[in-house]
Structure formats: structure tokens, C-alpha cells
Design a protein around this motif. Structure first.
Motif, PDB file in Angstrom:
ATOM      1  N   MET A   1       0.985  -1.237  -0.053  1.00  0.00           N
ATOM      2  CA  MET A   1      -0.053   0.009   0.084  1.00  0.00           C
ATOM      3  C   MET A   1       0.931   1.420   0.019  1.00  0.00           C
ATOM      4  SD  MET A   1      -2.775   0.955   2.647  1.00  0.00           S
ATOM      5  CE  MET A   1      -1.887   1.263   4.059  1.00  0.00           C
ATOM      6  N   LEU A 245     -16.005   1.221  -0.300  1.00  0.00           N
ATOM      7  CA  LEU A 245     -14.666   0.928   0.064  1.00  0.00           C
ATOM      8  C   LEU A 245     -14.209   1.172   1.755  1.00  0.00           C
ATOM      9  CD1 LEU A 245     -12.595   2.353  -3.305  1.00  0.00           C
ATOM     10  CD2 LEU A 245     -12.859   0.031  -2.498  1.00  0.00           C
ATOM     11  N   ASN A 246     -14.540   2.425   1.831  1.00  0.00           N
ATOM     12  CA  ASN A 246     -14.449   3.014   3.237  1.00  0.00           C
ATOM     13  C   ASN A 246     -14.846   1.982   4.206  1.00  0.00           C
ATOM     14  OD1 ASN A 246     -12.827   5.105   3.368  1.00  0.00           O
ATOM     15  ND2 ASN A 246     -14.710   6.586   3.266  1.00  0.00           N
ATOM     16  N   THR A 248     -15.531  -1.081   3.877  1.00  0.00           N
ATOM     17  CA  THR A 248     -14.948  -2.627   3.818  1.00  0.00           C
ATOM     18  C   THR A 248     -13.331  -2.250   4.333  1.00  0.00           C
ATOM     19  OG1 THR A 248     -15.963  -3.027   1.877  1.00  0.00           O
ATOM     20  CG2 THR A 248     -14.201  -4.351   2.394  1.00  0.00           C
ATOM     21  N   TYR A 249     -12.632  -1.475   4.026  1.00  0.00           N
ATOM     22  CA  TYR A 249     -11.122  -1.357   4.230  1.00  0.00           C
ATOM     23  C   TYR A 249     -10.675  -0.240   5.227  1.00  0.00           C
ATOM     24  CZ  TYR A 249     -11.345  -4.314  -0.063  1.00  0.00           C
ATOM     25  OH  TYR A 249     -11.535  -5.046  -0.941  1.00  0.00           O
ATOM     26  N   PHE A 253      -7.546   3.533   4.618  1.00  0.00           N
ATOM     27  CA  PHE A 253      -7.534   2.996   3.194  1.00  0.00           C
ATOM     28  C   PHE A 253      -8.362   4.103   2.363  1.00  0.00           C
ATOM     29  CE2 PHE A 253      -8.812   0.637  -0.495  1.00  0.00           C
ATOM     30  CZ  PHE A 253      -7.684   0.171  -0.959  1.00  0.00           C
ATOM     31  N   THR A 313      -3.752  -2.819  -0.120  1.00  0.00           N
ATOM     32  CA  THR A 313      -4.057  -2.849   1.348  1.00  0.00           C
ATOM     33  C   THR A 313      -3.072  -3.031   2.100  1.00  0.00           C
ATOM     34  OG1 THR A 313      -5.222  -4.650   1.520  1.00  0.00           O
ATOM     35  CG2 THR A 313      -6.856  -3.041   0.603  1.00  0.00           C
ATOM     36  N   ASP A 314      -3.401  -2.850   3.428  1.00  0.00           N
ATOM     37  CA  ASP A 314      -2.286  -3.165   4.356  1.00  0.00           C
ATOM     38  C   ASP A 314      -2.158  -4.759   4.173  1.00  0.00           C
ATOM     39  OD1 ASP A 314      -1.794  -0.651   5.477  1.00  0.00           O
ATOM     40  OD2 ASP A 314      -3.395  -0.801   6.716  1.00  0.00           O
ATOM     41  N   LYS A 315      -3.236  -5.423   4.176  1.00  0.00           N
ATOM     42  CA  LYS A 315      -3.020  -6.805   3.944  1.00  0.00           C
ATOM     43  C   LYS A 315      -2.748  -7.372   2.681  1.00  0.00           C
ATOM     44  CE  LYS A 315      -6.435  -7.583   7.806  1.00  0.00           C
ATOM     45  NZ  LYS A 315      -7.657  -8.048   8.156  1.00  0.00           N
ATOM     46  N   GLN A 317      -4.115  -6.704  -0.127  1.00  0.00           N
ATOM     47  CA  GLN A 317      -5.298  -7.103  -0.953  1.00  0.00           C
ATOM     48  C   GLN A 317      -5.352  -6.189  -2.289  1.00  0.00           C
ATOM     49  OE1 GLN A 317      -7.927  -7.049   2.354  1.00  0.00           O
ATOM     50  NE2 GLN A 317      -9.014  -8.299   1.294  1.00  0.00           N
ATOM     51  N   VAL A 319      -7.084  -3.993  -4.849  1.00  0.00           N
ATOM     52  CA  VAL A 319      -8.173  -3.113  -4.913  1.00  0.00           C
ATOM     53  C   VAL A 319      -8.087  -2.478  -6.341  1.00  0.00           C
ATOM     54  CG1 VAL A 319      -9.942  -1.499  -3.879  1.00  0.00           C
ATOM     55  CG2 VAL A 319      -8.578  -3.204  -2.481  1.00  0.00           C
TER      56      VAL A 319
END
Length: 368
Positions: A1, A245-246, A248-249, A253, A313-315, A317, A319
Motif C-alpha cells: 500500500m 471501500l471505506n 470494507t477497508y 485506506f 491494502t495493508d493486507k 489485497q 483493490v
């Protein structure tokens, strides 16, 4: 990210000016100059009329020439508005006139008294550097004439010469100190004013201009230079499903998405285009000297760029993003609000028809 850092300051910041701050200083300079000119014209005319039989012919001729030249400078200023040039010319004329007075002595050898105003006037009108040069040159010239070899100039008493040099030097020094710190203060105020304006016009998250910049500054600038901006196309852009998006993540993010989206705007549109955050996940791009058809090609190219852009994302993922765009054209600055409203209507159509679309008056680009 990507790290949550603001984008580099783009070219739009150079559009912000603080002309009002500098205009007041220019008014001060002009007022000082024309006050001195008025006093000089009245005083010289009076002295010539009253003392033309007493003065040496060369002094009378010099004073008349000075008056005519100053009047010519005023006429030149009215036509050209070149304040700095007129100020320098006028003060050089006064410089020569003062030396002529010192040389001839004036009435009853009172010429030296008239020189005391010179440093005050020259610093107020020309500023620190030129003021220091001209005032110092005046002092040195007078010292040469007073203490130098006899070249036909009037002789003054030793006490009178010493007191003049000391008094003139003090006036010069304190005039320099006053103007130097006034100038420094003025620059500090100008810097603070510019910084405050930039802060007020900047979206603090993305570093892009905000809505206030458009309404309070850009539109005024475009109105003053219509040939450089009109017609202009307005792209109203909305990030699709941003709330999702907000949710979910997370909001961090979401902030990253807005920053990355702003970077895409900066990279995909030219430096002449204004890219601003209009509010939330909505952005506006203003394209000067561009019709809707031309703008739609750029808008669709940007839409495709966003569609293929991936953010981690931090994980870790992946997007993907999409955006919807409505476009309208303003042929006059007064049409901006109506064109923006029209672009908003086209944006709503793009969203209601499935998103990831560009819609404008003559057609639409859809997702592929």
C-alpha cells in the motif's frame, strides 16, 4: 500500500497571488513620489519667480529645466504607468538640482538646508538599495564640493559645513534603518499572507486545490484573461462505490485512495488543467481552451487509467477503482455555475446507468 503522503505542490499554487499586498506598497511609493513632485514644482516655480534677479543665470535656467523635465515625466507616467522609471528619473533630476544649489549657494547661502529632505524622499520612493546608493552619492558629492578644491562654487563656513555633513549623515542613517526594517516587515507580511492563502485554498488531505480556490481565485483570474482560458470544459468526477471501500477497508485506506486518485489526476492531465477536490470523493478538472468533444477524449483516457489502476491494502489485497465523469462546457465565465450544474447532471446519469462511464452533451464513453 502506498504511504499516506501528500502529492508534490503542483503548478496551481503559482496562480495564487497577493497583489493587494503589493498594490498598497506601490500606492505608498506613488503617493510619496507625487507629493515630492508637487512640492518641488510649487517650490521651484516660487523660487524662480521671486528670486530670478538674485539667482545666477545658470541656476535659474537649471530650475526652469527641472520643472519642464518633471512635467514631462508626469506626462510619460500617465501614458505608460512606469512608476519605477519615473521615480528614478525624477530623483536623479532632484539630485542634480541639489548639487547645483550647493554649488551656487542659493539665496544667502541657504542651499544646504534644502538637501536634508533628500534621504527621506529617496528611501521612501526608491527603497533600500537605490535609496542608499543615491543618498550616499549625494553625501559624497557634497563633501567633495564643500571640502574639495575651488572650482567656482560658493564657499561655506567651517561650522556650517561640519554641521551639514553630520546632520545629513544622521538623516541618511535613520532613513536607511527605517526603510530597511519597513521593507523586511512588508516581505514578512507578504509571505504570511501568501502562506495563509495557499493554506485556505488547499485540500489538506490530498494537497490539491479545493472548491474555494476555484470560486474565490481561479474564476476571477480567468475573467481577467478570457483569451487564455475560454472556452473551458468542466469534468466532474466521482469515485465509484467509495463508501463501500471505506466501510470494507477502513477510513485510512479511503484516505489513501483519495491521495492516489489525486496523483492520477496530476499525472494524466496537463499542467494547464486545474485539478481540484470538490468535496468527499468528488473531484473537478477544468480544461482551459478546450471544447467538450476534446475534453471527452481526455476524460475517457483517464477513466480507463483509473479502471486499470490497482491499490494494495495493508493486507496486500488488490483493490481496483473506477470513476464516473460528467462533462460540460462554459464559453463565458458567467456560464461556469450553469455548466457545473450540467456536468453534475451528466455525472448523475453516468452513475445511474451503471457507473464507470463518461457522459457529455454529444454522447458517452462506457466501460469496456
Amino acid at each position: 500500500m502506498s504511504s499516506k503522503t501528500k502529492i508534490n505542490k503542483p503548478n496551481w499554487l503559482s496562480l495564487i497571488n497577493i497583489d493587494s499586498v503589493y498594490s498598497f506598497d506601490r500606492q505608498r511609493q506613488a503617493f510619496s513620489l507625487f507629493t515630492m513632485i508637487t512640492i518641488a514644482l510649487v517650490l521651484i516655480t516660487y523660487l524662480v519667480i521671486i528670486n530670478h534677479r538674485i539667482y545666477e543665470p545658470i541656476l535659474t535656467a537649471s530650475l526652469v529645466s527641472v520643472n519642464l523635465t518633471i512635467v514631462g515625466c508626469i506626462v510619460y507616467f500617465i501614458k505608460t504607468k512606469q512608476l519605477n522609471a519615473i521615480a528614478l528619473i525624477t530623483l536623479m533630476i532632484v539630485f542634480v538640482m541639489c548639487l547645483a544649489l550647493v554649488s551656487t549657494g542659493g539665496k544667502e547661502n541657504t542651499a544646504l538646508y534644502w538637501l536634508m529632505f533628500y534621504p527621506v524622499a529617496v528611501f521612501a520612493i526608491l527603497g533600500v538599495k537605490l535609496g542608499a546608493w543615491l543618498s550616499s552619492a549625494m553625501l559624497l558629492s557634497c563633501i567633495v564640493m564643500l571640502y574639495g578644491p575651488d572650482m567656482g562654487q560658493v564657499m561655506y563656513g567651517e561650522v556650517e559645513k561640519t554641521r551639514f555633513v553630520a546632520a545629513f549623515s544622521l538623516v541618511l542613517v535613520f532613513s536607511f534603518i527605517g526603510e530597511y526594517f519597513r521593507h523586511r516587515s512588508h516581505l514578512a507580511i507578504a509571505d504570511i499572507t501568501l502562506e495563509q492563502k495557499q493554506h485556505a485554498y488547499t485540500d489538506q488531505l490530498t494537497g490539491a486545490p479545493n472548491r474555494r480556490f476555484i470560486t474565490s481565485h481561479f474564476l476571477k483570474l480567468a475573467a481577467s484573461r478570457p483569451a487564455h482560458y475560454l472556452p473551458l470544459s468542466i469534468l466532474l468526477i466521482d469515485l465509484d462505490n467509495f463508501k463501500q471501500l471505506n466501510d470494507t477497508y477502513g477510513h485510512d485506506f479511503g484516505d489513501t485512495v483519495l491521495i492516489e486518485f489525486t496523483k492520477l489526476l496530476e499525472s494524466q492531465f496537463s499542467a494547464t488543467a486545474l485539478k481540484a477536490r470538490y468535496g468527499g470523493e468528488e473531484f473537478v478538472v477544468i480544461l482551459p481552451q478546450m471544447t467538450t468533444i476534446e475534453a471527452s477524449i481526455l476524460a475517457n483516457r483517464f477513466r480507463e487509467c483509473v479502471q486499470h489502476h490497482v491499490i494494495l491494502t495493508d493486507k496486500q489485497q488488490r483493490v481496483s477503482l473506477t470513476c464516473s465523469i460528467g462533462i460540460a462546457q462554459a464559453n463565458h465565465i458567467d456560464d461556469y455555475d450553469s455548466a457545473l450544474k450540467q456536468a453534475d447532471e451528466y455525472l448523475y446519469q453516468a452513475q445511474s446507468q451503471g457507473r464507470n462511464k463518461v457522459i457529455f452533451a454529444h454522447g458517452e464513453y462506457v466501460s469496456q
